[in-house]
Each structure stands twice: as C-alpha cells, then as structure tokens.
Design an enzyme around this catalytic site. Sequence first.
Site, PDB file in Angstrom:
ATOM      1  N   GLU A  25       0.839  -1.193   0.000  1.00 20.68           N
ATOM      2  CA  GLU A  25       0.000   0.000   0.000  1.00 20.68           C
ATOM      3  C   GLU A  25       0.878   1.249   0.000  1.00 20.68           C
ATOM      4  O   GLU A  25       2.005   1.229   0.507  1.00 20.68           O
ATOM      5  CB  GLU A  25      -0.895  -0.016   1.253  1.00 20.68           C
ATOM      6  CG  GLU A  25      -1.780   1.213   1.372  1.00 20.68           C
ATOM      7  CD  GLU A  25      -2.871   1.105   2.428  1.00 20.68           C
ATOM      8  OE1 GLU A  25      -2.867   0.139   3.216  1.00 20.68           O
ATOM      9  OE2 GLU A  25      -3.733   2.004   2.447  1.00 20.68           O
ATOM     10  N   ASN A  70      -6.721   1.480   2.793  1.00 19.30           N
ATOM     11  CA  ASN A  70      -7.411   2.768   2.886  1.00 19.30           C
ATOM     12  C   ASN A  70      -7.006   3.700   1.735  1.00 19.30           C
ATOM     13  O   ASN A  70      -7.816   4.487   1.253  1.00 19.30           O
ATOM     14  CB  ASN A  70      -7.086   3.438   4.226  1.00 19.30           C
ATOM     15  CG  ASN A  70      -7.565   2.627   5.418  1.00 19.30           C
ATOM     16  OD1 ASN A  70      -8.328   1.686   5.272  1.00 19.30           O
ATOM     17  ND2 ASN A  70      -7.118   2.995   6.608  1.00 19.30           N
ATOM     18  N   ASN A 170     -12.632  -0.893  -0.302  1.00 20.67           N
ATOM     19  CA  ASN A 170     -11.877  -1.370   0.854  1.00 20.67           C
ATOM     20  C   ASN A 170     -12.533  -0.872   2.144  1.00 20.67           C
ATOM     21  O   ASN A 170     -12.774   0.336   2.292  1.00 20.67           O
ATOM     22  CB  ASN A 170     -10.447  -0.822   0.795  1.00 20.67           C
ATOM     23  CG  ASN A 170      -9.621  -1.217   2.017  1.00 20.67           C
ATOM     24  OD1 ASN A 170      -9.247  -2.384   2.178  1.00 20.67           O
ATOM     25  ND2 ASN A 170      -9.345  -0.260   2.898  1.00 20.67           N
ATOM     26  N   GLU A 171     -12.846  -1.762   3.049  1.00 22.00           N
ATOM     27  CA  GLU A 171     -13.318  -1.421   4.414  1.00 22.00           C
ATOM     28  C   GLU A 171     -14.303  -0.246   4.452  1.00 22.00           C
ATOM     29  O   GLU A 171     -14.244   0.592   5.368  1.00 22.00           O
ATOM     30  CB  GLU A 171     -12.133  -1.125   5.340  1.00 22.00           C
ATOM     31  CG  GLU A 171     -11.276  -2.329   5.627  1.00 22.00           C
ATOM     32  CD  GLU A 171     -10.200  -2.096   6.706  1.00 22.00           C
ATOM     33  OE1 GLU A 171     -10.074  -0.973   7.239  1.00 22.00           O
ATOM     34  OE2 GLU A 171      -9.482  -3.067   7.020  1.00 22.00           O
ATOM     35  N   TYR A 236      -6.595  -7.946  12.360  1.00 24.99           N
ATOM     36  CA  TYR A 236      -5.306  -7.581  12.965  1.00 24.99           C
ATOM     37  C   TYR A 236      -5.433  -7.792  14.465  1.00 24.99           C
ATOM     38  O   TYR A 236      -6.413  -7.327  15.064  1.00 24.99           O
ATOM     39  CB  TYR A 236      -4.990  -6.108  12.736  1.00 24.99           C
ATOM     40  CG  TYR A 236      -4.766  -5.713  11.298  1.00 24.99           C
ATOM     41  CD1 TYR A 236      -3.525  -5.911  10.692  1.00 24.99           C
ATOM     42  CD2 TYR A 236      -5.779  -5.117  10.556  1.00 24.99           C
ATOM     43  CE1 TYR A 236      -3.304  -5.519   9.371  1.00 24.99           C
ATOM     44  CE2 TYR A 236      -5.569  -4.725   9.244  1.00 24.99           C
ATOM     45  CZ  TYR A 236      -4.338  -4.924   8.653  1.00 24.99           C
ATOM     46  OH  TYR A 236      -4.116  -4.536   7.356  1.00 24.99           O
ATOM     47  N   GLU A 277      -6.394  -9.076   4.373  1.00 27.76           N
ATOM     48  CA  GLU A 277      -5.480  -8.313   5.241  1.00 27.76           C
ATOM     49  C   GLU A 277      -5.415  -9.060   6.553  1.00 27.76           C
ATOM     50  O   GLU A 277      -6.436  -9.249   7.217  1.00 27.76           O
ATOM     51  CB  GLU A 277      -5.991  -6.883   5.495  1.00 27.76           C
ATOM     52  CG  GLU A 277      -5.794  -5.947   4.319  1.00 27.76           C
ATOM     53  CD  GLU A 277      -6.111  -4.498   4.665  1.00 27.76           C
ATOM     54  OE1 GLU A 277      -5.918  -4.080   5.829  1.00 27.76           O
ATOM     55  OE2 GLU A 277      -6.563  -3.777   3.751  1.00 27.76           O
ATOM     56  N   GLN A 331       1.550  -6.058   5.947  1.00 31.04           N
ATOM     57  CA  GLN A 331       1.857  -5.881   4.549  1.00 31.04           C
ATOM     58  C   GLN A 331       3.252  -6.456   4.287  1.00 31.04           C
ATOM     59  O   GLN A 331       3.859  -7.031   5.181  1.00 31.04           O
ATOM     60  CB  GLN A 331       1.790  -4.401   4.201  1.00 31.04           C
ATOM     61  CG  GLN A 331       0.406  -3.795   4.480  1.00 31.04           C
ATOM     62  CD  GLN A 331       0.231  -2.389   3.917  1.00 31.04           C
ATOM     63  OE1 GLN A 331       1.067  -1.821   3.252  1.00 31.04           O
ATOM     64  NE2 GLN A 331      -0.932  -1.813   4.235  1.00 31.04           N
TER      65      GLN A 331
HETATM   66  O1  AHR Z   1      -2.904  -2.305   6.459  1.00 28.56           O
HETATM   67  C1  AHR Z   1      -3.181  -1.051   7.016  1.00 28.56           C
HETATM   68  C2  AHR Z   1      -4.628  -0.655   6.915  1.00 28.56           C
HETATM   69  O2  AHR Z   1      -5.405  -1.479   7.711  1.00 28.56           O
HETATM   70  C3  AHR Z   1      -5.259  -0.767   5.561  1.00 28.56           C
HETATM   71  O3  AHR Z   1      -5.023   0.347   4.768  1.00 28.56           O
HETATM   72  C4  AHR Z   1      -6.709  -0.850   5.878  1.00 28.56           C
HETATM   73  O4  AHR Z   1      -7.437  -1.513   4.892  1.00 28.56           O
HETATM   74  C5  AHR Z   1      -6.736  -1.521   7.230  1.00 28.56           C
HETATM   75  O5  AHR Z   1      -7.564  -0.867   8.098  1.00 28.56           O
HETATM   76  O1  AHR Z   2      -8.806  -2.407  11.321  1.00 26.59           O
HETATM   77  C1  AHR Z   2      -9.172  -1.060  11.149  1.00 26.59           C
HETATM   78  C2  AHR Z   2      -8.001  -0.135  11.343  1.00 26.59           C
HETATM   79  O2  AHR Z   2      -7.913   0.221  12.706  1.00 26.59           O
HETATM   80  C3  AHR Z   2      -8.072   1.160  10.615  1.00 26.59           C
HETATM   81  O3  AHR Z   2      -7.586   1.162   9.302  1.00 26.59           O
HETATM   82  C4  AHR Z   2      -7.216   2.016  11.431  1.00 26.59           C
HETATM   83  O4  AHR Z   2      -7.415   3.382  11.182  1.00 26.59           O
HETATM   84  C5  AHR Z   2      -7.634   1.609  12.797  1.00 26.59           C
HETATM   85  O5  AHR Z   2      -6.612   1.875  13.720  1.00 26.59           O
END
Ligand code: AHR
Ligand code: AHR
Length: 495
Positions: A25, A70, A170-171, A236, A277, A331
């Site tokens: 990204e 994003n 995306n999101e 995440y 992701e 990433q």
């Molecule tokens: O990988 C970082 C960010 O996390 C990405 O841009 C977004 O899709 C997610 O929230």
């Molecule tokens: O998973 C969503 C991510 O969490 C967003 O991209 C980021 O802005 C937030 O911290």
Amino acid sequence: MDAYCKVWGVKTGEIHSLIYGHFIEHLGRCVYGGIFDPGSPLADARGFRRDVLEAVKKIKCPVLRWPGGNFASAYHWENGVGPVEKRPQLINYVWGGLESNHFGTDEFIEYCRALGTEPYLTVSLGTATLDEALNWLEYCNLDTPTRYALLRKQYGHPEPYRVKYWGIGNEVYGPWQVGHCSASEYAEKLRQYAMFMKAVDPSIKVIAVGADNPEWDLTVLKHAGKLIDYISIHQYHGSPDYYETVAAAYYVEERLQLLAHLIRSVNLPQVKIAFDEWNVWYQVSAEKEGEEKRIVLLEEPYALKDALFAAGIFCILHRMSDVVGMANLAQMVNALGMIKTTPQKMVLTPLYDVFDLFVNHTGRVRLGLEMTTDYYAIKAKSFVDGRFHFELDRVPYFDASATYDPEKKTVSLALVNFYRDEKLELAVDLRDIAVEREARLFTLSHQDVLALNDFENPDSVRARETSLSLEGPSFALTLPPHSLSVLEIPVTKVW
Ligand code: AHR
Ligand code: AHR
C-alpha cells in the site's frame, strides 16, 4: 508436555497457493523506499529494490494486492500512468505525506511480472466513480480499439495485462474510510460494479468487502452474492503478551468459521473467503512526525511470537482450504512489514521464515490428520491500548498440518508448539505411508519469544535445517518451546 498426531494417506482437500499472498500500500515506506526506490544503488533499472525483490521471489508470492487498503479509496489510477514527469504530485491525505504517483499501474504490473505473481487491484469506492473503475479495467485487460486499451498501447504496453483479481472497495464499513457507507448502500454499489465490470471482462474475479459483521456480510451476500467470487475479511491482532498474541490466531479461526457459515447459509458455495489483510498489529504510537505533516509509518517490531501467530494462521488456513481461497499478509515491506529496509540494508523478520517454510516446504494436497493437545482459556486484548477484547475457552497448545507434494514426493508436517516454556514430546504416526529414512527438519525457535531481527543482528531468529533419520512411519519428536517445526519426509507411497 505431550501430544500426538496421526496422519492418514488420504487426500482431504486442496490448499490454494493464493493463501500465501501479500499486500503493498502507499502507506509510509511500503511502496516508496520499500519496494520502489529509483536512484538507490540497491535498485535495478526499473527502480525496484533488488534485495527486496529477490527475497520476495524466494517465497513465491502468488498474488499481490495494491494500491491499498485505505489509500485505494482515494486513488485515481489515471494520475499514475503515462510519462512520469507529467504525473501530478498529490497529498496522501489518507496516511500523510506526498504521493508522487511515480509508482502506478504500469510499474505495479511490471513488479508483479518480475515476481511472477498475479496482480490484485482494488478499485476506489471513495472519491472515484464506476466509470473510472471500468476505464481502469479496460486499460489493463482489453485489446479493443478503444480509448483506454489504446492508451495502454500508447504508453508502451501492447499486450493486455489480464488482471484477474479486482476488489470492489476497501473497508467501506468503517468511519475511517473515504467512502464510508451502509451495508445496503455498499451491496447495491457492489452489484453494479461487479455487473458492469464483468460485462467489460467476464473473466475477472470479483472480491467484495466483508466486514466481519454478520449483518453486513449477509446483506452483501444476499444482494450481490451471485456476482462475486470472494468476500473479504480483515483481521489484525496482537499484544506485547505472548499468549494473547498466539491465541488471537484462534479468535481469527472463529471469525473465518462464522463467515464460512454465513456463505453456506445463503447457499453460495462458489463464493470463497479472501482473507486479504491479516497480521499482528498492536502498537498505538505508530505515527511519527514528518517534516511538516503527520506521516503514518506503522512499522511494527515483529518478533518470534508474531511469527508463531502466523504459523497458527497457516495451520488454520490449511484446515479451512475448502472455503478460504486467498489470503494476503498486510503488509509486505516496512508498513506492518514482514521485510524491513533502510536505504542501505534489508532485514527479514521471523514472519518471513514462516512464509518460507510453508511455501517452500509444505504441499498443496491436504492429508487426513488427527491430533491431541491440551487447551487453555484466555481473556485477551489486542493492541497495547486494549481497544479490542476477545475471550476463548479452548485455545490449543499445539497445532499442525499434514500435506503432500506429489511433485517432490514428500509428506510435510508443520508442527507448532505454542507452550511458551515447555517442550512438547510428540508421537507421530504416519500409518501406512511408506517413508524414506532421511527427512529434513526445519525449526524456527529461539530461547526468547520476544527475540527479533534488526539491522545490527539481522539473523537472530532464523529457521535452521537439520536432518532426521526415521526408523519408520511411527516416531517421536521433541518440539522446543514456542517453536515452529516443519518436517519434510520423502515418501515412496502415500495411498
Ligand atoms: O494495512 C493497514 C490498513 O489497515 C489498511 O489500509 C486498511 O485496509 C486496514 O484498516
Ligand atoms: O482495522 C481497522 C483499522 O484500525 C483502521 O484502518 C485504522 O485506522 C484503525 O486503527
């Protein structure tokens, strides 16, 4: 501590190689300074960092997602094609800093070709229009005597790029996203984009935005499910704590199972999950001050514990190979990066070794596997500010996958001992599989779960290879505490 695993010489599924995918990204130093750095003595004539390119080639990246994330939601592809000196420099208001547009579609495709990877483009549902998405598709994939296909030729690329994977947004479920909208608004946009994009090029595969939220996901699946090929999910997790980090893989498994259940409930077996992701992400103070403006870098210090989370994820993706058709680590370089660079050096984090072991030393045919392990319960938080909580009552201390590679004629066992402090005495029973005597054993371990590789000590945590003599198809193996082992066994007969 002990555990056993019994492997049956029967095929129980196919593992799609796209699960070993990556993502780049325009965020911090991922693209600029990570993979692309014209002028650097480490770059080739195209501006690609040779060290990074070679490292990624070694783990055979099967699919690469770009330009975000994003960032994709505010991206206009036309700014990134044509003579470099004519491309506009713009503000990257999503992540801070400036966007030179020097790395655009043609450079991305060139990078994919250099890697031998399938490109995956995400179209903007933020500031761009349906027209722009269709024009981008035409520019990339068509050979018609029409404006954008001709433009590609004019810019020196006579052959269509044939980009197969197209993400629609995306999101957009999140308020942080340019183009944030409701589930029903998204479902209708998705239906239109998928319908008209497939009219332009019926061979493409469309990836829909899933939200890890049953209401959103069902709305999308019911409204547009027949036109899509994948629905995405992003996850995440992570914490400075060892067990909170590795347990998160099993929270992810629950979320993937829930999405798989929703897909089955609406009877859309052709729709696969794109887990596009995923990574460990726990720092909150991940921003650094740029010269005048805030620039988000998101450079996480990936340690052995984070690599074991990834090993857990791959065992899960192997188990769920019938429904998970793609996955992309978020990433590849610097920003949440598996690889770190300075202008002079490159470091491979332990996450890289997990990719290396799974990609290069496990097979794509899943075998029957039965295992025992002890479990623990956990109340955990993700991110150091604890912004996200989860509770699980059965997290395994041991996980495994058994696969076969028909070309190499090897059976591979990926074995993760999650005990932080105890070794695991594992009894392996390969039933009727005819094994050869000498096997290769790769082990990723270190006495400290928080050990990591940095520019001073780039190889502190590295997978090591030894050989193992097997007495026959049943044997005992000691797995070090907090470790990933991959045992690659030559075989003469599996079934
Ligand atoms: O990988 C970082 C960010 O996390 C990405 O841009 C977004 O899709 C997610 O929230
Ligand atoms: O998973 C969503 C991510 O969490 C967003 O991209 C980021 O802005 C937030 O911290």
